[in-house]
Scaffold this motif. Structure first.
Motif, PDB file in Angstrom:
ATOM      1  N   PHE A 195      45.155  38.568  34.290  1.00 49.51           N
ATOM      2  CA  PHE A 195      43.811  38.743  33.746  1.00 49.51           C
ATOM      3  C   PHE A 195      43.500  37.810  32.580  1.00 49.51           C
ATOM      4  O   PHE A 195      42.347  37.660  32.195  1.00 49.51           O
ATOM      5  CB  PHE A 195      43.594  40.200  33.326  1.00 49.51           C
ATOM      6  N   GLY A 196      44.530  37.209  31.990  1.00 55.59           N
ATOM      7  CA  GLY A 196      44.316  36.252  30.912  1.00 55.59           C
ATOM      8  C   GLY A 196      44.033  36.859  29.548  1.00 55.59           C
ATOM      9  O   GLY A 196      43.572  36.167  28.646  1.00 55.59           O
ATOM     10  N   TYR A 197      44.327  38.155  29.375  1.00 58.49           N
ATOM     11  CA  TYR A 197      44.122  38.815  28.082  1.00 58.49           C
ATOM     12  C   TYR A 197      45.453  38.981  27.374  1.00 58.49           C
ATOM     13  O   TYR A 197      46.476  39.239  27.995  1.00 58.49           O
ATOM     14  CB  TYR A 197      43.478  40.194  28.265  1.00 58.49           C
ATOM     15  N   ARG A 198      45.426  38.882  26.060  1.00 54.36           N
ATOM     16  CA  ARG A 198      46.659  39.016  25.281  1.00 54.36           C
ATOM     17  C   ARG A 198      46.979  40.458  24.919  1.00 54.36           C
ATOM     18  O   ARG A 198      48.132  40.799  24.666  1.00 54.36           O
ATOM     19  CB  ARG A 198      46.577  38.196  23.999  1.00 54.36           C
ATOM     20  N   SER A 199      45.970  41.308  24.865  1.00 54.56           N
ATOM     21  CA  SER A 199      46.221  42.697  24.504  1.00 54.56           C
ATOM     22  C   SER A 199      45.236  43.611  25.221  1.00 54.56           C
ATOM     23  O   SER A 199      44.171  43.177  25.654  1.00 54.56           O
ATOM     24  CB  SER A 199      46.105  42.896  22.994  1.00 54.56           C
TER      25      SER A 199
END
Length: 64
Positions: free
Chosen positions: A27-31
């Motif tokens: 998804f390309g999210y860090r958190s």
């Protein structure tokens, strides 16, 4: 030769760390957003979870 069942490795249930890795890679999210990690943690533990969140709050990611 050992029976097939004896040769199979036991499946290791996914962890929140696995979910975090997938979050970043897929998804390309860090958190996670607020409360997403607790919802996902409950689901990974086999518990039921109800997520009442506003539109755009990140519910769909919890069910992916």
């Amino acid at each position: 030769m050992a029976p097939m069942a004896a040769r199979r490795k036991e499946a290791v249930p996914p962890t929140l760390a696995d979910a975090q890795r997938i979050l970043e890679q897929v998804f390309g999210y860090r958190s996670f957003r607020f409360h997403q990690s607790s919802i996902i943690d409950a689901l990974l533990a086999g518990r039921d979870a109800v997520a009442l969140m506003p539109t755009g709050g990140g519910k769909s990611l919890c069910y992916q």
